[in-house]
Design an enzyme around this catalytic site. Structure first.
Site, PDB file in Angstrom:
ATOM      1  N   ASP A 115       0.862  -1.185   0.000  1.00 51.87           N
ATOM      2  CA  ASP A 115       0.000   0.000   0.000  1.00 51.87           C
ATOM      3  C   ASP A 115       0.896   1.231   0.000  1.00 51.87           C
ATOM      4  O   ASP A 115       2.011   1.194   0.523  1.00 51.87           O
ATOM      5  CB  ASP A 115      -0.887   0.018   1.244  1.00 51.87           C
ATOM      6  CG  ASP A 115      -1.942  -1.077   1.235  1.00 51.87           C
ATOM      7  OD1 ASP A 115      -2.439  -1.407   0.153  1.00 51.87           O
ATOM      8  OD2 ASP A 115      -2.262  -1.588   2.320  1.00 51.87           O
ATOM      9  N   ASP A 134      -7.067  -1.257  -4.488  1.00 42.42           N
ATOM     10  CA  ASP A 134      -8.112  -0.867  -3.524  1.00 42.42           C
ATOM     11  C   ASP A 134      -8.999   0.227  -4.103  1.00 42.42           C
ATOM     12  O   ASP A 134     -10.230   0.187  -3.969  1.00 42.42           O
ATOM     13  CB  ASP A 134      -7.486  -0.363  -2.221  1.00 42.42           C
ATOM     14  CG  ASP A 134      -6.654  -1.404  -1.500  1.00 42.42           C
ATOM     15  OD1 ASP A 134      -6.938  -2.606  -1.643  1.00 42.42           O
ATOM     16  OD2 ASP A 134      -5.704  -1.013  -0.795  1.00 42.42           O
TER      17      ASP A 134
END
Length: 164
Positions: A115, A134
């Site tokens: 991330d 995401d």
């Protein structure tokens, strides 16, 4: 198969951009390193996640593998069964499948999800650091809700028009 071109295009673009950006983060940033993009509002912060959003279900890869297989399988079944060919639906499903597969690849090959997008809202301090996969999943789910709502409204209007 050409009728599904938008599904393939979006699916491959999401996976490609997702994996490229994660590779760039892995090669150019150390974990926890942060680069300001727009002040404190938007930063690239190298982060690893062994679970879902906010680190929920950490290390439960078997669950994520099963959920990903079910989601992708259901979408493919739905598209084929109901002969879905409209642009918006294929775009929607391309985003959802691309996001699911992007994070699946991380879990399978890296044992964790990379991330790096950090957004800081002044009214909400603990928004999770996320990635392109995401974001694509979120966009896909929002588009899906829009499609469902607009199709439902159109069907209701058609029903009223026909006096049913």
């Amino acid at each position: 198969m050409l009728k599904y071109k938008w599904l393939y295009i979006v699916l491959l673009l999401v996976i490609g951009i997702d994996q490229l950006t994660k590779w760039l983060v892995l090669k150019n940033m150390y974990v926890t390193e942060s680069i300001s993009i727009i002040g404190e509002f938007l930063k690239f912060t190298s982060h690893r996640n062994r679970g879902a959003a906010w680190g929920m279900l950490e290390g439960q890869f078997w669950l994520f593998y099963i959920v990903t297989a079910i989601v992708v399988g259901f979408i493919l079944y739905y598209i084929i069964r109901f002969k879905i060919t409209d642009f918006l639906s294929l775009l929607t499903f391309g985003f959802i499948m691309g996001g699911a597969v992007g994070n699946f690849l991380d879990r399978f090959f890296r044992g964790e999800v990379v991330d790096f997008i950090e957004v800081n809202f002044s009214f909400y301090n603990r928004f999770p650091i996320f990635n392109i996969a995401d974001a694509a999943l979120t966009i896909g789910v929002l588009l899906f809700a829009f499609v469902i709502l607009t199709e439902g409204k159109a069907a209701k209007e058609e029903s009223v028009k026909n006096g049913e």
